[in-house]
Design a protein around this motif. Sequence first.
Motif, PDB file in Angstrom:
ATOM      1  N   ALA A 140      35.285  27.272  48.463  1.00 18.84           N
ATOM      2  CA  ALA A 140      34.127  27.620  49.156  1.00 18.84           C
ATOM      3  C   ALA A 140      32.807  27.928  48.376  1.00 18.84           C
ATOM      4  CB  ALA A 140      34.506  28.507  50.255  1.00 18.84           C
ATOM      5  N   VAL A 141      31.577  27.780  49.241  1.00 17.42           N
ATOM      6  CA  VAL A 141      30.607  28.100  48.776  1.00 17.42           C
ATOM      7  C   VAL A 141      29.748  29.086  49.708  1.00 17.42           C
ATOM      8  CG1 VAL A 141      29.293  25.939  49.303  1.00 17.42           C
ATOM      9  CG2 VAL A 141      28.334  27.238  47.254  1.00 17.42           C
ATOM     10  N   THR A 142      28.667  29.741  49.140  1.00 20.19           N
ATOM     11  CA  THR A 142      27.706  30.521  50.090  1.00 20.19           C
ATOM     12  C   THR A 142      26.438  30.414  49.137  1.00 20.19           C
ATOM     13  OG1 THR A 142      27.415  32.339  51.190  1.00 20.19           O
ATOM     14  CG2 THR A 142      28.443  32.708  49.054  1.00 20.19           C
ATOM     15  N   HIS A 143      25.338  31.155  49.792  1.00 22.22           N
ATOM     16  CA  HIS A 143      24.329  31.521  48.921  1.00 22.22           C
ATOM     17  C   HIS A 143      24.488  32.078  47.717  1.00 22.22           C
ATOM     18  CE1 HIS A 143      20.208  32.851  48.283  1.00 22.22           C
ATOM     19  NE2 HIS A 143      19.786  32.249  49.028  1.00 22.22           N
ATOM     20  N   TRP A 144      23.890  31.611  46.682  1.00 19.84           N
ATOM     21  CA  TRP A 144      24.195  31.964  45.236  1.00 19.84           C
ATOM     22  C   TRP A 144      24.016  33.499  44.909  1.00 19.84           C
ATOM     23  CZ3 TRP A 144      20.252  34.667  42.722  1.00 19.84           C
ATOM     24  CH2 TRP A 144      18.918  34.538  43.157  1.00 19.84           C
ATOM     25  N   SER A 145      23.203  34.156  45.614  1.00 15.50           N
ATOM     26  CA  SER A 145      22.955  35.665  45.622  1.00 15.50           C
ATOM     27  C   SER A 145      24.186  36.611  46.074  1.00 15.50           C
ATOM     28  CB  SER A 145      21.725  35.911  46.134  1.00 15.50           C
ATOM     29  OG  SER A 145      21.770  36.009  47.805  1.00 15.50           O
ATOM     30  N   VAL A 146      24.981  35.930  46.865  1.00  7.52           N
ATOM     31  CA  VAL A 146      26.161  36.485  47.219  1.00  7.52           C
ATOM     32  C   VAL A 146      27.575  35.908  46.958  1.00  7.52           C
ATOM     33  CG1 VAL A 146      25.051  38.002  49.045  1.00  7.52           C
ATOM     34  CG2 VAL A 146      26.022  35.628  49.562  1.00  7.52           C
ATOM     35  N   CYS A 147      27.477  35.027  45.907  1.00  8.75           N
ATOM     36  CA  CYS A 147      28.888  34.364  45.652  1.00  8.75           C
ATOM     37  C   CYS A 147      29.706  35.218  45.142  1.00  8.75           C
ATOM     38  CB  CYS A 147      28.397  33.124  44.488  1.00  8.75           C
ATOM     39  SG  CYS A 147      27.906  31.680  45.335  1.00  8.75           S
ATOM     40  N   ALA A 148      29.150  36.016  44.141  1.00  5.66           N
ATOM     41  CA  ALA A 148      29.876  37.140  43.472  1.00  5.66           C
ATOM     42  C   ALA A 148      30.740  38.144  44.263  1.00  5.66           C
ATOM     43  CB  ALA A 148      29.081  37.969  42.329  1.00  5.66           C
ATOM     44  N   GLU A 149      29.996  38.637  45.475  1.00  2.00           N
ATOM     45  CA  GLU A 149      30.249  39.295  46.356  1.00  2.00           C
ATOM     46  C   GLU A 149      31.640  38.935  47.255  1.00  2.00           C
ATOM     47  OE1 GLU A 149      28.613  41.982  50.250  1.00  2.00           O
ATOM     48  OE2 GLU A 149      27.312  40.840  48.779  1.00  2.00           O
ATOM     49  N   LEU A 150      31.176  37.619  47.650  1.00  2.96           N
ATOM     50  CA  LEU A 150      32.407  36.868  48.418  1.00  2.96           C
ATOM     51  C   LEU A 150      33.533  36.707  47.599  1.00  2.96           C
ATOM     52  CD1 LEU A 150      32.957  35.442  51.002  1.00  2.96           C
ATOM     53  CD2 LEU A 150      32.342  33.309  49.872  1.00  2.96           C
ATOM     54  N   ALA A 151      33.510  36.583  46.226  1.00  2.00           N
ATOM     55  CA  ALA A 151      34.721  36.368  45.410  1.00  2.00           C
ATOM     56  C   ALA A 151      35.273  37.941  45.425  1.00  2.00           C
ATOM     57  CB  ALA A 151      34.382  35.795  44.172  1.00  2.00           C
ATOM     58  N   GLU A 152      34.834  38.669  45.197  1.00  4.49           N
ATOM     59  CA  GLU A 152      35.120  40.173  45.005  1.00  4.49           C
ATOM     60  C   GLU A 152      35.906  40.634  46.379  1.00  4.49           C
ATOM     61  OE1 GLU A 152      33.857  44.770  43.675  1.00  4.49           O
ATOM     62  OE2 GLU A 152      32.441  42.818  43.536  1.00  4.49           O
ATOM     63  N   ARG A 153      35.322  40.433  47.513  1.00 12.16           N
ATOM     64  CA  ARG A 153      35.769  40.788  48.516  1.00 12.16           C
ATOM     65  C   ARG A 153      36.785  40.119  49.111  1.00 12.16           C
ATOM     66  NH1 ARG A 153      30.961  42.180  52.895  1.00 12.16           N
ATOM     67  NH2 ARG A 153      33.056  42.240  54.227  1.00 12.16           N
ATOM     68  N   TYR A 154      37.018  38.844  48.885  1.00 14.49           N
ATOM     69  CA  TYR A 154      37.951  38.013  49.382  1.00 14.49           C
ATOM     70  C   TYR A 154      38.634  37.125  48.263  1.00 14.49           C
ATOM     71  CZ  TYR A 154      35.503  39.198  53.650  1.00 14.49           C
ATOM     72  OH  TYR A 154      34.845  39.781  54.656  1.00 14.49           O
ATOM     73  N   PRO A 155      39.556  37.970  47.537  1.00 12.21           N
ATOM     74  CA  PRO A 155      40.198  37.368  46.388  1.00 12.21           C
ATOM     75  C   PRO A 155      40.936  36.024  46.425  1.00 12.21           C
ATOM     76  CG  PRO A 155      41.224  39.611  46.910  1.00 12.21           C
ATOM     77  CD  PRO A 155      40.064  39.419  47.469  1.00 12.21           C
ATOM     78  N   ALA A 156      41.540  35.689  47.816  1.00 12.58           N
ATOM     79  CA  ALA A 156      41.966  34.508  47.981  1.00 12.58           C
ATOM     80  C   ALA A 156      41.385  33.489  48.434  1.00 12.58           C
ATOM     81  CB  ALA A 156      43.007  34.778  49.350  1.00 12.58           C
ATOM     82  N   VAL A 157      39.912  33.618  48.063  1.00 11.54           N
ATOM     83  CA  VAL A 157      39.034  32.420  48.206  1.00 11.54           C
ATOM     84  C   VAL A 157      38.723  31.948  46.901  1.00 11.54           C
ATOM     85  CG1 VAL A 157      36.743  31.743  49.132  1.00 11.54           C
ATOM     86  CG2 VAL A 157      38.443  33.298  50.606  1.00 11.54           C
ATOM     87  N   THR A 158      38.574  30.691  46.711  1.00 15.35           N
ATOM     88  CA  THR A 158      37.899  30.258  45.272  1.00 15.35           C
ATOM     89  C   THR A 158      36.562  30.052  45.597  1.00 15.35           C
ATOM     90  OG1 THR A 158      40.082  29.224  44.901  1.00 15.35           O
ATOM     91  CG2 THR A 158      38.190  28.340  43.638  1.00 15.35           C
ATOM     92  N   VAL A 159      35.850  30.923  45.105  1.00 10.74           N
ATOM     93  CA  VAL A 159      34.433  30.748  45.170  1.00 10.74           C
ATOM     94  C   VAL A 159      33.654  30.070  44.165  1.00 10.74           C
ATOM     95  CG1 VAL A 159      32.046  32.037  45.560  1.00 10.74           C
ATOM     96  CG2 VAL A 159      34.286  32.786  46.406  1.00 10.74           C
TER      97      VAL A 159
END
Length: 361
Positions: A140-159
């Motif tokens: 998955a992808v999201t806004h570049w400014s929160v990619c690290a946060e998405l990956a940290e909060r949801y480790p089952a997601v490959t960001v």
Amino acid sequence: MTSRRIVFAVYPDFQILDLTGPHEVFASAGRIAAAAGAGAADPHVGDGADRTVIEVVSAEAGPVASSGGLAVTPTLPPARVGSPVDTLVAVGGPGVQRACQEREFVEWFAATARTARRTASVCSGAFLLAEAGLLDGRRAVTHWSVCAELAERYPAVTVDPDPIFVRDGDVWTSAGVTAGIDLALAMVEADHGPEVSRTIARHLVMFVQRPGGQAQFSTQLAAQRPDRSPLREVLDWIADHLCDDLAVPALAARAGMSERNFTRVFRAETGRTPGAYVEGARIEAARRLLESTGATLDGVARRCGFGTVETLHRSFKRRVRVTPGEYRRHFSVPSPVPVPAPAPDPVPVPAGPAAAAEPPR
């Protein structure tokens, strides 16, 4: 006539463009399909008859204010959405974190996604999909400014922080804000074909219709600007000398540092290794040449410091996820037709016998 139901999920403090951009793309597709089915002379301008039904759903009744202050009125509460839903879209915005804490809303979204043909997110709307468990085991992808946060909060997601949008099976996610338009255009292309998608892009006066592999931002925007003057000078020098030796020893010598210290400080202050930054700068220069010139791939490779077409090709595939040739086909701007120079004014012939004896040359 069958209907294609598109459902957008919004919440207080959502990003208005995340809704209105894709909404207009889907609405345009519906008008074109309806007009074409009715045999209209101009399918690009419909009369409002639409095979696509678009709903806006919010957990709260009444107008929902966006982050910019504009409000929208939901057409349905979650309980009345029902089935079938063709496409379920979560928009992004500063309020998404609070929306993720609304358990009933998250559970409704997860249940609706299970029966929808496809589910999507725009920008930080990916957090809602992740909270609903829809991105587990997916890319998955999201806004570049929160990619690290998405990956940290949801480790089952490959960001993947780079693409404009990502399709993983029946789940689509897009990068920030206007990338939602690119995602919607890609969905329309999958549903109706490339001609309809290109027609909508032209009517929206989009400069280009970007493929999903296009990077979110430039090397210069991605890298932090160094605090130290020698490093800032090195970055400026790199941009103007892409064909030079840009290996760590040469750059360290220019900055007046040891190689080890230069590598450490460069990464600390820019967030990238020297090699990654140099490759990004060369890729960006190559992209500009591919977009705006007819230079051969060999010429692009040499002018941007890659040396060979093979190296250019490998770097492009790794960083941009398309080949240089594919990139040019998507992004090149046709050269303007040259305008012939006006014919020179006739040379005046002075009057008198001398003029007759000596005509102007």
